[in-house]
Write an enzyme that holds these catalytic residues in place. Structure first.
Site, mmCIF file in Angstrom:
data_model
loop_
_atom_site.group_PDB
_atom_site.id
_atom_site.type_symbol
_atom_site.label_atom_id
_atom_site.label_comp_id
_atom_site.label_asym_id
_atom_site.label_seq_id
_atom_site.Cartn_x
_atom_site.Cartn_y
_atom_site.Cartn_z
ATOM 1 C CG HIS A 1 -1.969 1.025 1.172
ATOM 2 N ND1 HIS A 1 -1.718 2.347 1.480
ATOM 3 C CD2 HIS A 1 -3.269 0.948 0.806
ATOM 4 C CE1 HIS A 1 -2.837 3.044 1.311
ATOM 5 N NE2 HIS A 1 -3.794 2.221 0.908
ATOM 6 C CD GLU B 1 -5.331 1.858 -3.031
ATOM 7 O OE1 GLU B 1 -6.515 1.828 -2.702
ATOM 8 O OE2 GLU B 1 -4.401 1.972 -2.215
HETATM 9 P P1 PGA Z 1 -9.511 5.926 0.828
HETATM 10 O O1 PGA Z 1 -8.322 4.876 0.956
HETATM 11 O O2 PGA Z 1 -10.714 5.178 0.325
HETATM 12 O O3 PGA Z 1 -9.693 6.477 2.194
HETATM 13 O O4 PGA Z 1 -9.059 6.955 -0.167
HETATM 14 C C1 PGA Z 1 -8.147 3.884 -0.015
HETATM 15 C C2 PGA Z 1 -6.920 3.078 0.314
HETATM 16 O O5 PGA Z 1 -5.980 3.636 0.856
HETATM 17 O O6 PGA Z 1 -6.857 1.878 0.054
#
Ligand code: PGA
Length: 237
Positions: free
Chosen positions: A97, A159
């Site tokens: 992540h 992401e």
């Molecule tokens: P968020 O986080 O939905 O709060 O933007 C997503 C993630 O970090 O996986």
């Protein structure tokens, strides 16, 4: 056809009592998980047993995941939790992540090593990539290991950094473009999720993209009402 995957990443949130409250609310029969949706809850390590004891009498559409795994198989690595330990508790594990890369110095090599160990112990890695370059590097590094696993067993999450925790999601069109590029880098069969400021209003626009098979949800997964709406809106036309 694969189920749409809705993954909740609770990050460093919730105590055991708060988790029990969340579970009680989520168990309300008014919150149904549709047949073609799979839900994965990823709490911090200490909360996994709390959720697990509850899940034993919940639906088959619900799975558990961890938010990280050790890059070492086992041994003298104080504080680490191995894939071998996790496999008795969870099916999935989030790896790489952007918050771990940013605050804990996780490298592409670490992400690949963790993925290989997760696969060795039959966990499904949810590999996060904020760019095509990170996905390419994962393929190069993880591909060096000639394990018997198939790409089909890996989930990728695109992401973009600007969208994580910001309330500023990427556009569905752009997310689709990146999902397509990541697929071209890592393999045709891989499932790709979108993550970053997903909520009940925008979820459908992401999961209806041809290369996006689900979402990774942070903030909005902490609240049962919002999370349940994300689940139901993901299938509504
Ligand atoms: P968020 O986080 O939905 O709060 O933007 C997503 C993630 O970090 O996986």
């Amino acid at each position: 056809m694969k189920k749409t995957l809705i993954v909740a990443n609770w990050k460093e949130n919730k105590t055991a009592p708060q988790t029990k409250e969340w579970l009680e609310e989520f168990s309300n029969p008014k919150f149904q998980i549709p047949n073609n949706v799979g839900v994965v809850i990823c709490p911090s390590f200490v909360l996994i047993p709390v959720l697990r004891s509850h899940f034993s009498h919940h639906t088959s559409h619900l799975s558990l995941g961890a938010q990280d795994v050790s890059k070492f198989e086992e041994g003298q690595y104080t504080g680490e939790v191995s894939a071998k330990m996790l496999k008795d508790f969870v099916e999935f594990v989030i790896i790489g992540h952007s918050e771990r890369r940013r605050y804990l110095g996780e490298t592409d090599e670490d992400v690949a090593a963790k993925s290989v160990l997760a696969l060795k112990y039959d966990l499904i890695p949810i590999v996060c990539a904020s760019s095509v370059k990170e996905a390419r590097s994962w393929k190069l590094e993880a591909g060096k290991d000639a394990g018997g696993w198939r790409l089909d067993d890996v989930v990728f999450a695109y992401e973009p950094l600007f969208a994580v925790g910001s309330s500023e999601p990427d556009t569905p069109e752009n997310a689709q473009k990146f999902a397509q590029k990541i697929r071209a880098e890592v393999g045709l069969d891989v499932r790709i999720l979108y993550g970053g400021s997903v909520n009940a209003e925008n979820v459908k626009s992401f999961v209806s993209q041809p290369d996006i098979g689900g979402v990774l949800v942070g903030q909005a997964s902490l609240d049962v009402a919002e999370f349940s709406k994300i689940i139901s809106n993901s299938v509504q036309i």
